[in-house]
Design an enzyme around this catalytic site. Structure first.
Site, PDB file in Angstrom:
ATOM      1  CG  ASP A  49      37.211  50.214  39.664  1.00  0.00           C
ATOM      2  OD1 ASP A  49      36.569  50.352  41.390  1.00  0.00           O
ATOM      3  OD2 ASP A  49      36.505  50.044  38.975  1.00  0.00           O
ATOM      4  CD  GLN A  50      44.624  48.566  39.203  1.00  0.00           C
ATOM      5  OE1 GLN A  50      45.371  49.423  38.936  1.00  0.00           O
ATOM      6  NE2 GLN A  50      44.171  47.646  37.958  1.00  0.00           N
TER       7      GLN A  50
END
Length: 183
Positions: A49-50
């Site tokens: 995930d970012q």
């Protein structure tokens, strides 16, 4: 090509990111190129995930990528999790027994789950699903405040590889990854 990237927070594992810079901007141009030929470029082996940091493998070898990401091979991935609340033993046991997520009837089971501080947890998972660490922690009544992947198979993120930096994998590291997991 086989490399490891220390993925920093705020980057997306996509060639066409939607809201944040792409991890591919951290690589030299020849490694970013898509298409055929001698400089075909690499792709992420799975995703983070970012807001997740840590070890991300990248390669142009489709067989290797499949071996690392296929749930059939059970390659262990270690995550260091910072929690919002203390986690009771019964919640740890639920993570080990398996948590059913709404999009899959098969439970997600942690290979191991152990507390390493009042609000810190080390999780070992062998299957990758969308936001799975955040979702299984939420399913046992807690929240992920920070997430970092520290290893894949026997390969650990080196302490001297800073966020945003990458390096080539050695032949021994690639061989060790190919032998990771089952099957």
């Amino acid at each position: 090509a086989y490399l490891m990237l220390h993925k920093p927070s705020g980057y997306e594992c996509s060639q066409k990111p939607s809201a944040h810079p792409s991890i591919y901007t951290l690589l030299p141009a020849p490694l970013r190129q898509r298409g055929g030929g001698a400089a075909a470029g690499v792709q992420a082996v799975g995703r983070l995930d970012q807001d997740t940091t840590g070890l991300l493998l990248m390669s142009d070898d489709g067989t290797f990528i499949h071996r690392m990401t296929s749930p059939r091979h059970h390659v262990p991935k270690v995550y260091e999790v910072v929690l919002k609340h203390d986690m009771p033993e019964k919640s740890l046991q639920r993570l080990m027994d398996g948590v059913v997520l709404e999009d899959d009837p098969k439970p997600v089971r942690a290979q191991s789950a152990r507390l390493v501080g009042e609000r810190a947890l080390t999780l070992v998972l062998t299957v990758g699903k969308y936001h799975q660490v955040k979702r299984i922690v939420a399913a046992v009544g807690n929240r992920v405040e920070g997430l970092h992947r520290s290893s894949i198979g026997a390969l650990h993120l080196p302490a001297d590889l800073r966020p945003g930096q990458w390096r080539w994998l050695t032949a021994e590291e690639v061989q060790g990854l190919r032998q990771a997991g089952k099957g």
